[in-house]
Design a protein around this motif. Structure first.
Motif, PDB file in Angstrom:
ATOM      1  N   ASP A   5       0.826  -1.200   0.000  1.00 43.99           N
ATOM      2  CA  ASP A   5       0.000   0.000   0.000  1.00 43.99           C
ATOM      3  C   ASP A   5       0.869   1.261   0.000  1.00 43.99           C
ATOM      4  O   ASP A   5       0.673   2.156   0.815  1.00 43.99           O
ATOM      5  N   SER A   7       2.600   4.855  -1.585  1.00 43.87           N
ATOM      6  CA  SER A   7       2.064   6.040  -2.270  1.00 43.87           C
ATOM      7  C   SER A   7       2.051   5.834  -3.778  1.00 43.87           C
ATOM      8  O   SER A   7       1.104   6.241  -4.456  1.00 43.87           O
ATOM      9  N   ILE A  10      -0.949   3.599  -4.800  1.00 46.83           N
ATOM     10  CA  ILE A  10      -2.221   4.331  -4.714  1.00 46.83           C
ATOM     11  C   ILE A  10      -2.315   5.339  -5.859  1.00 46.83           C
ATOM     12  O   ILE A  10      -3.365   5.491  -6.501  1.00 46.83           O
ATOM     13  N   SER A  39     -13.461   7.676  -7.390  1.00 47.00           N
ATOM     14  CA  SER A  39     -12.411   6.778  -6.901  1.00 47.00           C
ATOM     15  C   SER A  39     -11.042   7.420  -7.049  1.00 47.00           C
ATOM     16  O   SER A  39     -10.209   7.372  -6.136  1.00 47.00           O
ATOM     17  N   GLY A  42     -10.556  10.163  -4.418  1.00 45.65           N
ATOM     18  CA  GLY A  42     -10.255   9.603  -3.099  1.00 45.65           C
ATOM     19  C   GLY A  42      -8.822   9.103  -3.000  1.00 45.65           C
ATOM     20  O   GLY A  42      -8.144   9.307  -1.994  1.00 45.65           O
ATOM     21  N   GLU A  43      -8.355   8.468  -4.062  1.00 45.24           N
ATOM     22  CA  GLU A  43      -6.984   7.936  -4.057  1.00 45.24           C
ATOM     23  C   GLU A  43      -5.947   9.064  -4.084  1.00 45.24           C
ATOM     24  O   GLU A  43      -4.955   9.024  -3.352  1.00 45.24           O
ATOM     25  N   TYR A  44      -6.165  10.077  -4.921  1.00 45.97           N
ATOM     26  CA  TYR A  44      -5.234  11.215  -4.939  1.00 45.97           C
ATOM     27  C   TYR A  44      -5.182  11.889  -3.573  1.00 45.97           C
ATOM     28  O   TYR A  44      -4.114  12.206  -3.059  1.00 45.97           O
ATOM     29  N   ASN A  45      -6.354  12.105  -2.974  1.00 47.57           N
ATOM     30  CA  ASN A  45      -6.401  12.723  -1.647  1.00 47.57           C
ATOM     31  C   ASN A  45      -5.679  11.877  -0.611  1.00 47.57           C
ATOM     32  O   ASN A  45      -4.990  12.408   0.262  1.00 47.57           O
ATOM     33  N   ARG A  46      -5.857  10.587  -0.705  1.00 48.42           N
ATOM     34  CA  ARG A  46      -5.197   9.673   0.237  1.00 48.42           C
ATOM     35  C   ARG A  46      -3.677   9.792   0.145  1.00 48.42           C
ATOM     36  O   ARG A  46      -2.984   9.839   1.170  1.00 48.42           O
ATOM     37  N   VAL A  47      -3.167   9.863  -1.085  1.00 48.72           N
ATOM     38  CA  VAL A  47      -1.719  10.002  -1.276  1.00 48.72           C
ATOM     39  C   VAL A  47      -1.233  11.325  -0.705  1.00 48.72           C
ATOM     40  O   VAL A  47      -0.238  11.374   0.025  1.00 48.72           O
ATOM     41  N   LYS A  49      -2.598  13.301   1.567  1.00 43.62           N
ATOM     42  CA  LYS A  49      -2.690  13.342   3.035  1.00 43.62           C
ATOM     43  C   LYS A  49      -1.579  12.520   3.674  1.00 43.62           C
ATOM     44  O   LYS A  49      -1.023  12.900   4.691  1.00 43.62           O
ATOM     45  N   ARG A  50      -1.273  11.396   3.076  1.00 44.83           N
ATOM     46  CA  ARG A  50      -0.239  10.517   3.603  1.00 44.83           C
ATOM     47  C   ARG A  50       1.143  11.129   3.412  1.00 44.83           C
ATOM     48  O   ARG A  50       1.992  11.047   4.283  1.00 44.83           O
TER      49      ARG A  50
END
Length: 187
Positions: A5, A7, A10, A39, A42-47, A49-50
């Motif tokens: 999982d 960056s 994702i 989708s 959400g994935e771009y935001n997740r990257v 934020k991480r």
């Protein structure tokens, strides 16, 4: 799917979903396009934020935020129901991050910024410098000469645009050159 999982994993998933959204929209499957874009969002935001320093993700996120920001009213309401949001200028700011710091998406983000400078802002945000720098750096790339030609044409700088389009058109039969069909249309 078997990769950890990270960056990058994702981000690649987000890119794939963004491409699915574009293809589905072109085929008139707007609901499925919206779901794929959701989708990707959400994935771009997740990257981001991480890992806020992961500049690659800002190009796709910026494109999606621009889409939300400039969508017609009906679509904005639909997008809000799906959970999208955008602040004024957020998409441009994210594209600027990609244009300045991305390794993989730098050129593409600059092209997008140059095009939106013409289309959305009436050539007030320095698209000329971005596109000219790309063309000077990569004079053999037909995409950069074409987009710079489009920019110049859109700003009524036709003589400069004709030079770029003609140079590209003259290479139509060159097997080492990728010809862009719209070149002749602009000429």
């Amino acid at each position: 799917d078997d990769v950890d999982d990270s960056s990058w994993r994702i981000y690649i998933g987000a890119e794939a979903n963004l491409q699915r959204a574009v293809v589905r929209a072109k085929r008139g499957k707007y609901f499925r396009a919206a779901l794929a874009a959701r989708s990707a969002y959400g994935e771009y935001n997740r990257v981001v934020k991480r890992d806020p320093q992961f500049a690659e993700a800002y190009k796709g996120l910026g494109l999606l935020h621009l889409t939300f920001e400039y969508a017609p009213g009906f679509y904005k309401r639909f997008l809000k129901i799906l959970g999208y949001s955008s602040a004024v200028g957020q998409g441009v700011a994210e594209l600027n991050v990609a244009a300045e710091s991305s390794l993989y998406n730098r050129e593409e983000a600059k092209v997008i910024l140059g095009v939106i400078d013409v289309v959305l802002f009436g050539s007030q945000r320095g698209g000329d410098e971005l596109l000219r720098a790309l063309y000077v750096e990569h004079p053999e790339n037909p995409m950069f000469s074409h987009v710079l030609g489009f920019y110049l044409y859109s700003n009524r700088r036709v003589d400069e645009a004709i030079e770029l389009f003609r140079a590209s058109s003259d290479r139509f039969d060159d097997p080492d050159y990728f010809f862009i069909d719209y070149t002749d249309q602009f000429l």
